[in-house]
Design a protein around this motif. Sequence first.
Motif, PDB file in Angstrom:
ATOM      1  N   PRO A   7     -19.986  47.374 -38.051  1.00 58.31           N
ATOM      2  CA  PRO A   7     -21.300  47.794 -37.326  1.00 58.31           C
ATOM      3  C   PRO A   7     -20.650  48.836 -36.071  1.00 58.31           C
ATOM      4  CG  PRO A   7     -20.627  45.364 -36.497  1.00 58.31           C
ATOM      5  CD  PRO A   7     -19.762  45.925 -37.788  1.00 58.31           C
ATOM      6  N   SER A   8     -21.732  49.711 -35.604  1.00 57.82           N
ATOM      7  CA  SER A   8     -21.096  50.764 -34.589  1.00 57.82           C
ATOM      8  C   SER A   8     -20.565  49.999 -33.413  1.00 57.82           C
ATOM      9  CB  SER A   8     -22.242  51.679 -34.516  1.00 57.82           C
ATOM     10  OG  SER A   8     -23.326  51.066 -33.767  1.00 57.82           O
ATOM     11  N   PRO A   9     -19.726  50.507 -32.691  1.00 63.01           N
ATOM     12  CA  PRO A   9     -19.293  49.911 -31.510  1.00 63.01           C
ATOM     13  C   PRO A   9     -20.453  49.145 -30.452  1.00 63.01           C
ATOM     14  CG  PRO A   9     -17.749  51.698 -31.914  1.00 63.01           C
ATOM     15  CD  PRO A   9     -19.102  51.879 -32.744  1.00 63.01           C
ATOM     16  N   SER A  10     -21.471  50.319 -30.372  1.00 56.74           N
ATOM     17  CA  SER A  10     -22.827  50.040 -29.555  1.00 56.74           C
ATOM     18  C   SER A  10     -23.403  48.719 -30.046  1.00 56.74           C
ATOM     19  CB  SER A  10     -23.650  51.201 -29.563  1.00 56.74           C
ATOM     20  OG  SER A  10     -23.183  52.174 -28.978  1.00 56.74           O
ATOM     21  N   ARG A  11     -23.639  48.741 -31.395  1.00 55.83           N
ATOM     22  CA  ARG A  11     -24.081  47.635 -32.046  1.00 55.83           C
ATOM     23  C   ARG A  11     -23.493  46.325 -31.811  1.00 55.83           C
ATOM     24  NH1 ARG A  11     -28.357  44.806 -33.364  1.00 55.83           N
ATOM     25  NH2 ARG A  11     -28.451  43.924 -35.286  1.00 55.83           N
ATOM     26  N   PHE A  12     -22.060  46.372 -31.882  1.00 51.12           N
ATOM     27  CA  PHE A  12     -21.421  45.319 -31.775  1.00 51.12           C
ATOM     28  C   PHE A  12     -21.473  44.919 -30.374  1.00 51.12           C
ATOM     29  CE2 PHE A  12     -17.609  42.488 -32.025  1.00 51.12           C
ATOM     30  CZ  PHE A  12     -17.162  42.728 -30.699  1.00 51.12           C
ATOM     31  N   VAL A  13     -21.235  45.680 -29.430  1.00 50.96           N
ATOM     32  CA  VAL A  13     -21.583  45.334 -28.144  1.00 50.96           C
ATOM     33  C   VAL A  13     -22.870  44.836 -27.885  1.00 50.96           C
ATOM     34  CG1 VAL A  13     -21.809  46.075 -25.491  1.00 50.96           C
ATOM     35  CG2 VAL A  13     -19.748  46.951 -27.169  1.00 50.96           C
ATOM     36  N   SER A  14     -23.791  45.140 -28.377  1.00 47.72           N
ATOM     37  CA  SER A  14     -25.318  44.815 -28.205  1.00 47.72           C
ATOM     38  C   SER A  14     -25.322  43.330 -29.027  1.00 47.72           C
ATOM     39  CB  SER A  14     -26.356  45.626 -28.994  1.00 47.72           C
ATOM     40  OG  SER A  14     -27.537  44.962 -28.710  1.00 47.72           O
ATOM     41  N   LEU A  15     -24.886  43.008 -30.076  1.00 49.89           N
ATOM     42  CA  LEU A  15     -24.714  41.826 -30.758  1.00 49.89           C
ATOM     43  C   LEU A  15     -23.876  40.706 -29.937  1.00 49.89           C
ATOM     44  CD1 LEU A  15     -24.055  42.748 -34.272  1.00 49.89           C
ATOM     45  CD2 LEU A  15     -26.415  41.786 -33.405  1.00 49.89           C
ATOM     46  N   SER A  16     -22.852  41.155 -29.159  1.00 53.96           N
ATOM     47  CA  SER A  16     -21.939  40.319 -28.330  1.00 53.96           C
ATOM     48  C   SER A  16     -22.812  40.055 -27.040  1.00 53.96           C
ATOM     49  CB  SER A  16     -20.920  41.169 -28.116  1.00 53.96           C
ATOM     50  OG  SER A  16     -19.889  41.160 -29.130  1.00 53.96           O
ATOM     51  N   GLN A  21     -25.794  36.301 -23.535  1.00 50.40           N
ATOM     52  CA  GLN A  21     -26.987  35.796 -23.034  1.00 50.40           C
ATOM     53  C   GLN A  21     -27.613  34.340 -23.290  1.00 50.40           C
ATOM     54  OE1 GLN A  21     -29.246  39.322 -24.211  1.00 50.40           O
ATOM     55  NE2 GLN A  21     -29.350  39.887 -22.047  1.00 50.40           N
ATOM     56  N   SER A  22     -27.195  34.051 -24.810  1.00 51.62           N
ATOM     57  CA  SER A  22     -27.693  32.859 -25.182  1.00 51.62           C
ATOM     58  C   SER A  22     -26.819  31.673 -24.561  1.00 51.62           C
ATOM     59  CB  SER A  22     -27.567  32.867 -26.864  1.00 51.62           C
ATOM     60  OG  SER A  22     -28.486  33.697 -27.149  1.00 51.62           O
ATOM     61  N   MET A  23     -25.587  31.982 -24.624  1.00 55.38           N
ATOM     62  CA  MET A  23     -24.553  31.050 -23.862  1.00 55.38           C
ATOM     63  C   MET A  23     -25.031  30.620 -22.407  1.00 55.38           C
ATOM     64  SD  MET A  23     -21.044  32.518 -25.204  1.00 55.38           S
ATOM     65  CE  MET A  23     -20.206  31.436 -24.058  1.00 55.38           C
ATOM     66  N   ILE A  24     -25.367  31.739 -21.802  1.00 51.22           N
ATOM     67  CA  ILE A  24     -26.041  31.270 -20.402  1.00 51.22           C
ATOM     68  C   ILE A  24     -27.180  30.527 -20.145  1.00 51.22           C
ATOM     69  CG2 ILE A  24     -27.046  32.586 -18.332  1.00 51.22           C
ATOM     70  CD1 ILE A  24     -25.338  34.868 -19.009  1.00 51.22           C
ATOM     71  N   GLN A  25     -28.050  30.833 -21.377  1.00 56.81           N
ATOM     72  CA  GLN A  25     -29.235  29.839 -21.171  1.00 56.81           C
ATOM     73  C   GLN A  25     -29.039  28.491 -21.699  1.00 56.81           C
ATOM     74  OE1 GLN A  25     -31.902  32.023 -23.934  1.00 56.81           O
ATOM     75  NE2 GLN A  25     -31.946  33.616 -22.376  1.00 56.81           N
ATOM     76  N   GLU A  45     -15.745  38.040 -16.970  1.00 62.09           N
ATOM     77  CA  GLU A  45     -14.963  38.980 -17.696  1.00 62.09           C
ATOM     78  C   GLU A  45     -15.297  39.435 -19.092  1.00 62.09           C
ATOM     79  OE1 GLU A  45     -11.373  36.571 -17.884  1.00 62.09           O
ATOM     80  OE2 GLU A  45     -10.741  37.008 -15.836  1.00 62.09           O
ATOM     81  N   THR A  46     -16.079  38.313 -19.840  1.00 62.88           N
ATOM     82  CA  THR A  46     -16.696  38.751 -21.034  1.00 62.88           C
ATOM     83  C   THR A  46     -17.641  39.977 -21.028  1.00 62.88           C
ATOM     84  OG1 THR A  46     -16.418  36.557 -21.743  1.00 62.88           O
ATOM     85  CG2 THR A  46     -18.323  37.925 -22.987  1.00 62.88           C
ATOM     86  N   LEU A  47     -18.501  39.780 -19.847  1.00 62.29           N
ATOM     87  CA  LEU A  47     -19.596  40.989 -19.542  1.00 62.29           C
ATOM     88  C   LEU A  47     -18.836  42.087 -19.358  1.00 62.29           C
ATOM     89  CD1 LEU A  47     -22.266  38.842 -17.610  1.00 62.29           C
ATOM     90  CD2 LEU A  47     -22.199  39.670 -19.973  1.00 62.29           C
ATOM     91  N   MET A  48     -17.860  42.029 -18.423  1.00 65.16           N
ATOM     92  CA  MET A  48     -17.131  43.450 -18.019  1.00 65.16           C
ATOM     93  C   MET A  48     -16.564  43.814 -19.250  1.00 65.16           C
ATOM     94  SD  MET A  48     -17.902  43.914 -14.957  1.00 65.16           S
ATOM     95  CE  MET A  48     -17.184  45.376 -14.602  1.00 65.16           C
ATOM     96  N   SER A  49     -15.743  43.006 -19.838  1.00 63.43           N
ATOM     97  CA  SER A  49     -15.128  43.566 -21.309  1.00 63.43           C
ATOM     98  C   SER A  49     -16.033  44.281 -22.369  1.00 63.43           C
ATOM     99  CB  SER A  49     -14.465  42.451 -22.018  1.00 63.43           C
ATOM    100  OG  SER A  49     -14.133  42.716 -23.449  1.00 63.43           O
ATOM    101  N   LEU A  50     -17.501  43.811 -22.169  1.00 62.69           N
ATOM    102  CA  LEU A  50     -18.228  44.311 -23.122  1.00 62.69           C
ATOM    103  C   LEU A  50     -18.721  45.774 -22.518  1.00 62.69           C
ATOM    104  CD1 LEU A  50     -20.963  41.444 -23.855  1.00 62.69           C
ATOM    105  CD2 LEU A  50     -19.271  42.611 -25.467  1.00 62.69           C
ATOM    106  N   LEU A  51     -18.924  45.927 -21.213  1.00 60.53           N
ATOM    107  CA  LEU A  51     -19.191  47.050 -20.586  1.00 60.53           C
ATOM    108  C   LEU A  51     -18.009  48.083 -20.611  1.00 60.53           C
ATOM    109  CD1 LEU A  51     -21.522  48.223 -18.749  1.00 60.53           C
ATOM    110  CD2 LEU A  51     -20.274  47.424 -16.794  1.00 60.53           C
ATOM    111  N   LEU A  52     -16.817  47.574 -20.700  1.00 60.09           N
ATOM    112  CA  LEU A  52     -15.567  48.679 -21.090  1.00 60.09           C
ATOM    113  C   LEU A  52     -15.643  49.152 -22.313  1.00 60.09           C
ATOM    114  CD1 LEU A  52     -12.934  46.889 -18.960  1.00 60.09           C
ATOM    115  CD2 LEU A  52     -14.093  49.047 -18.329  1.00 60.09           C
ATOM    116  N   LYS A  53     -15.956  48.208 -23.416  1.00 60.35           N
ATOM    117  CA  LYS A  53     -16.077  48.593 -24.712  1.00 60.35           C
ATOM    118  C   LYS A  53     -17.139  49.574 -24.875  1.00 60.35           C
ATOM    119  CE  LYS A  53     -14.194  44.459 -26.820  1.00 60.35           C
ATOM    120  NZ  LYS A  53     -14.295  43.224 -27.548  1.00 60.35           N
ATOM    121  N   LEU A  54     -18.337  49.305 -24.307  1.00 63.32           N
ATOM    122  CA  LEU A  54     -19.415  50.314 -24.438  1.00 63.32           C
ATOM    123  C   LEU A  54     -19.292  51.530 -23.888  1.00 63.32           C
ATOM    124  CD1 LEU A  54     -22.402  50.585 -25.255  1.00 63.32           C
ATOM    125  CD2 LEU A  54     -23.103  49.929 -23.049  1.00 63.32           C
ATOM    126  N   ASP A  55     -18.451  51.606 -22.720  1.00 63.88           N
ATOM    127  CA  ASP A  55     -17.880  53.059 -21.968  1.00 63.88           C
ATOM    128  C   ASP A  55     -16.892  53.754 -22.947  1.00 63.88           C
ATOM    129  OD1 ASP A  55     -19.756  52.570 -19.902  1.00 63.88           O
ATOM    130  OD2 ASP A  55     -18.024  51.729 -18.822  1.00 63.88           O
TER     131      ASP A  55
END
Length: 96
Positions: A7-16, A21-25, A45-55
């Motif tokens: 999957p594209s990096p954006s798709r990977f980040v979206s899936l992650s 979000q599911s874990m939070i619920q 840290e998970t959310l920040m890591s995803l944001l850095l990957k997306l960037d």
Amino acid sequence: MSLSPSPSPSRFVSLSLNRAQSMIQWKESLDAIRTDGKERLRMNETLMSLLLKLDSVSGLDPTIRETQRKVSRQIVGTHEILDAISGCGPLVLLLT
């Protein structure tokens, strides 16, 4: 046997992000986030890591940039939900 492309990096980040979000619920996660600082930190840290990957995804195409903005807003929104659940505001997280 055909190999599916990764999957594209954006798709990977979206899936992650969807997984985060599911874990939070989940009730157990909610309780852990409220009471366990380490769990709250792990989720942050998970959310920040995803944001850095997306960037790190370079996208000149307007569609890619729009997808990045959309996913970025979802990540920030999820972080705000996490802060609300844990009772910590953004300033408290920066000071701890």
